[in-house]
Write an enzyme that holds these catalytic residues in place. Sequence first.
Site, PDB file in Angstrom:
ATOM      1  N   ASP A  55     118.721  35.515 124.482  1.00 17.69           N
ATOM      2  CA  ASP A  55     118.668  36.195 125.300  1.00 17.69           C
ATOM      3  C   ASP A  55     119.696  37.559 125.730  1.00 17.69           C
ATOM      4  O   ASP A  55     120.266  37.892 124.702  1.00 17.69           O
ATOM      5  CB  ASP A  55     119.580  35.780 127.305  1.00 17.69           C
ATOM      6  CG  ASP A  55     119.267  36.529 128.575  1.00 17.69           C
ATOM      7  OD1 ASP A  55     118.129  36.176 129.120  1.00 17.69           O
ATOM      8  OD2 ASP A  55     120.101  37.692 128.207  1.00 17.69           O
ATOM      9  N   ARG A  94     121.828  33.687 142.209  1.00 18.51           N
ATOM     10  CA  ARG A  94     120.236  33.061 142.204  1.00 18.51           C
ATOM     11  C   ARG A  94     120.442  32.957 140.292  1.00 18.51           C
ATOM     12  O   ARG A  94     119.655  31.657 140.046  1.00 18.51           O
ATOM     13  CB  ARG A  94     119.030  34.191 141.849  1.00 18.51           C
ATOM     14  CG  ARG A  94     118.910  35.252 141.538  1.00 18.51           C
ATOM     15  CD  ARG A  94     118.271  35.650 141.426  1.00 18.51           C
ATOM     16  NE  ARG A  94     118.262  37.851 140.322  1.00 18.51           N
ATOM     17  CZ  ARG A  94     118.571  38.138 140.743  1.00 18.51           C
ATOM     18  NH1 ARG A  94     119.908  38.423 140.841  1.00 18.51           N
ATOM     19  NH2 ARG A  94     118.383  38.985 139.557  1.00 18.51           N
ATOM     20  N   ASP A 118     110.988  38.800 131.204  1.00 19.93           N
ATOM     21  CA  ASP A 118     111.110  39.092 133.149  1.00 19.93           C
ATOM     22  C   ASP A 118     109.889  40.595 132.476  1.00 19.93           C
ATOM     23  O   ASP A 118     110.389  41.347 133.400  1.00 19.93           O
ATOM     24  CB  ASP A 118     112.045  39.770 133.455  1.00 19.93           C
ATOM     25  CG  ASP A 118     112.986  41.051 132.386  1.00 19.93           C
ATOM     26  OD1 ASP A 118     112.567  41.150 131.632  1.00 19.93           O
ATOM     27  OD2 ASP A 118     113.789  41.522 132.711  1.00 19.93           O
ATOM     28  N   THR A 177     107.298  40.573 126.414  1.00 16.41           N
ATOM     29  CA  THR A 177     107.580  39.709 125.560  1.00 16.41           C
ATOM     30  C   THR A 177     106.553  38.636 126.014  1.00 16.41           C
ATOM     31  O   THR A 177     106.191  38.205 124.609  1.00 16.41           O
ATOM     32  CB  THR A 177     108.997  39.343 126.235  1.00 16.41           C
ATOM     33  OG1 THR A 177     109.827  40.859 126.204  1.00 16.41           O
ATOM     34  CG2 THR A 177     109.690  38.485 124.785  1.00 16.41           C
ATOM     35  N   CYS A 234      94.849  31.127 127.395  1.00 12.47           N
ATOM     36  CA  CYS A 234      95.501  31.426 126.536  1.00 12.47           C
ATOM     37  C   CYS A 234      96.095  32.527 128.074  1.00 12.47           C
ATOM     38  O   CYS A 234      95.208  32.748 128.843  1.00 12.47           O
ATOM     39  CB  CYS A 234      95.701  32.185 126.163  1.00 12.47           C
ATOM     40  SG  CYS A 234      94.963  33.294 125.086  1.00 12.47           S
ATOM     41  N   CYS A 249     112.278  42.782 140.299  1.00  8.05           N
ATOM     42  CA  CYS A 249     113.750  42.823 141.763  1.00  8.05           C
ATOM     43  C   CYS A 249     114.177  43.457 142.228  1.00  8.05           C
ATOM     44  O   CYS A 249     114.607  43.152 143.549  1.00  8.05           O
ATOM     45  CB  CYS A 249     113.604  41.865 140.848  1.00  8.05           C
ATOM     46  SG  CYS A 249     113.482  39.980 139.887  1.00  8.05           S
TER      47      CYS A 249
HETATM   48 ZN   LIG Z   1      92.722  33.807 125.285  1.00  6.47          ZN
END
Ligand SMILES: [Zn+2]
Length: 341
Positions: free
Chosen positions: A55, A66, A125, A129, A166, A183
């Site tokens: 992280d 949360r 988030d 990534t 995928c 968010c």
């Molecule tokens: Zn694919």
Amino acid sequence: MSERYARQVLFYGIGKEGQKTLMEKTVVLIGCGALGCTSANLLVRSGIKCLKIIDRDYIEESNLQRQSLFDEEDIKQNLPKAVAAQKKLQKTNSLIRVESFVADLNPSNIETLLQDAHLIVDGTDNFETRFLINDYCVKNSTPWIYGACIGSTGLTMNIIPSKTPCFRCMLEHVPPFGTTGTCDTEGIIAPIASLIASIQAAEALKILTNKYDDVSKGLLKIDLWRNEIKRMFAEDIIDIADCLACRQHHYEFLKKDVCSMTTTLCGRNAIQLLPLNGSKLDLTKLATRLEKVGKISYNSFLIRLKIDKYELAVFPDGRSIISGTNDVATAKGLYAKYIGM
Ligand SMILES: [Zn+2]
């Protein structure tokens, strides 16, 4: 075998064999926010061999609503999320290994960070990534579990290379979730994150014990406020003939020579800056210098500097998160002025 796992061993889907298999597995969690806190907790208690937590952020007050592994003391100590989570989880189960990496996952470090993973759990988030994770996983035949939430809605899907569509296949048919808000603009209630992360953890148990027949196939969407559960089956997510990742084996997200220098952080009114040379900073020296320009607090993991309405968090690898702006130029200006390019 430890009494600790007795109830799980009793369960027909796991058994002694399943538990043994589980205890040989390494899971990498990418992103330790609301989803990551819950799935990490469940996986650590289940008795895998090793959990690696990656992280890039530190804990803020608005996370406590949360993100179930963190508390007020962690904020006082300025702890990065990965470090605070590692400390809590290692106390929860001393029989397994829990490792933390305060880092931004990018093309230059993904091979090293994920190389021994049997499974990758998504707690991120952002789409950039996730596409990077997808490329890595398809290329290396590593399964991963997508998860995302906003408001009262959550999504999850297992991506098992050569067995399921995928992430890129799916996005050809489903509008990118979350692109209309974050968010920060839409808000989020904790139960949806907890629920989606619990589903991710259950799917992880199946995948890690090789119970592929029992694995959920396709995309699951749940809205806890409107009481809706929708499922899109893998067969309905038509494998498009030209999926760049799983059909053409063209991994464009892994191929970026240099990762993006700047990233706008989802729901944070903040910009992340990544130095291209990956320099090592002496935080003590830097702290001495910064003490003269503003209010600072620091430990061995990061320095936080408050200047007017902005706050700079600087990590030992030179990475910085600049809060109080969504403007890249302003963030770069502040970095150049106080940290130095
Ligand atoms: Zn694919």
